[in-house]
Design a protein around this motif. Structure first.
Motif, PDB file in Angstrom:
ATOM      1  N   VAL A  29       0.866  -1.184   0.000  1.00  0.00           N
ATOM      2  CA  VAL A  29       0.000   0.000   0.000  1.00  0.00           C
ATOM      3  C   VAL A  29       0.900   1.231   0.000  1.00  0.00           C
ATOM      4  N   ASN A  30       0.348   2.356  -0.412  1.00  0.00           N
ATOM      5  CA  ASN A  30       1.141   3.583  -0.362  1.00  0.00           C
ATOM      6  C   ASN A  30       0.862   4.358   0.926  1.00  0.00           C
ATOM      7  N   ASP A  35      -2.302   6.565   5.736  1.00  0.00           N
ATOM      8  CA  ASP A  35      -2.802   7.761   6.409  1.00  0.00           C
ATOM      9  C   ASP A  35      -4.323   7.772   6.463  1.00  0.00           C
ATOM     10  N   PHE A  36      -4.971   7.461   5.331  1.00  0.00           N
ATOM     11  CA  PHE A  36      -6.439   7.508   5.257  1.00  0.00           C
ATOM     12  C   PHE A  36      -7.079   6.495   6.206  1.00  0.00           C
ATOM     13  N   TYR A  37      -6.526   5.283   6.239  1.00  0.00           N
ATOM     14  CA  TYR A  37      -7.100   4.227   7.066  1.00  0.00           C
ATOM     15  C   TYR A  37      -6.582   4.234   8.501  1.00  0.00           C
ATOM     16  N   GLU A  40      -0.284   2.582  11.087  1.00  0.00           N
ATOM     17  CA  GLU A  40       1.103   3.023  11.273  1.00  0.00           C
ATOM     18  C   GLU A  40       2.009   2.473  10.180  1.00  0.00           C
ATOM     19  N   SER A  41       1.765   1.216   9.788  1.00  0.00           N
ATOM     20  CA  SER A  41       2.587   0.599   8.746  1.00  0.00           C
ATOM     21  C   SER A  41       1.765  -0.429   7.987  1.00  0.00           C
ATOM     22  N   ALA A  42       2.302  -0.851   6.850  1.00  0.00           N
ATOM     23  CA  ALA A  42       1.629  -1.851   6.024  1.00  0.00           C
ATOM     24  C   ALA A  42       1.637  -3.230   6.668  1.00  0.00           C
ATOM     25  N   ASP A  43       2.433  -3.426   7.708  1.00  0.00           N
ATOM     26  CA  ASP A  43       2.537  -4.731   8.358  1.00  0.00           C
ATOM     27  C   ASP A  43       1.193  -5.262   8.844  1.00  0.00           C
TER      28      ASP A  43
END
Length: 106
Positions: A29-30, A35-37, A40-43
Motif C-alpha cells: 500500500v502507499n 494515512d487515510f485508514y 502506522e505501517s503496512a505490516d
C-alpha cells in the motif's frame, strides 16, 4: 532504478493505492492509504484479505470485483462502503490486473 522510481511516484500520490496477490491478499500500500485508514505501517495488512480486516459490512461486492480483476477485467470508480477508523464511510475504488507477460501477476 525502476523500483526506486515506482516507490517515489506511488508514495507521493494523494490517492490511496494498494496491490494484492492472486489470493486477494495485500502485498503493498502507499502512504496515502496508510494515512487515510489510520495504519502506522503496512505490516497490519500484508498477507490479509479484506475479509480478514472485516472492514466491509457487505464484503461480497468487493470480493466479486477482485475475482473479475483476476480474470483480466478492470473496475472503474465503483462506489462502496468501508469501515475506516471505526466509522462506515463511502469509498470509490478502481482496480485493474497487473501483468507479467501474458499472465496476471497480481
Amino acid at each position: 532504478m525502476t523500483e526506486s522510481l515506482f516507490d517515489s511516484i506511488i508514495n507521493v500520490a494523494q490517492d490511496c493505492v494498494f496491490w494484492k496477490d492472486k489470493e486477494r491478499r495485500f502485498i503493498g500500500v502507499n502512504q496515502a492509504f496508510l494515512d487515510f485508514y489510520g495504519f502506522e505501517s503496512a505490516d497490519v495488512l500484508i498477507g490479509k484479505t479484506d475479509e480478514d480486516k472485516q472492514w466491509h459490512n457487505d464484503p461480497e461486492p468487493f470480493k466479486q470485483d477482485e475475482l473479475r480483476v483476476l480474470e483480466g477485467h478492470s473496475t472503474y470508480k465503483v462506489q462502496g462502503k468501508c469501515i475506516i477508523r471505526g466509522e462506515e464511510r463511502d469509498i470509490i475504488a478502481s482496480k485493474r490486473p497487473i501483468y507479467e507477460g501474458d499472465e496476471i501477476e497480481a
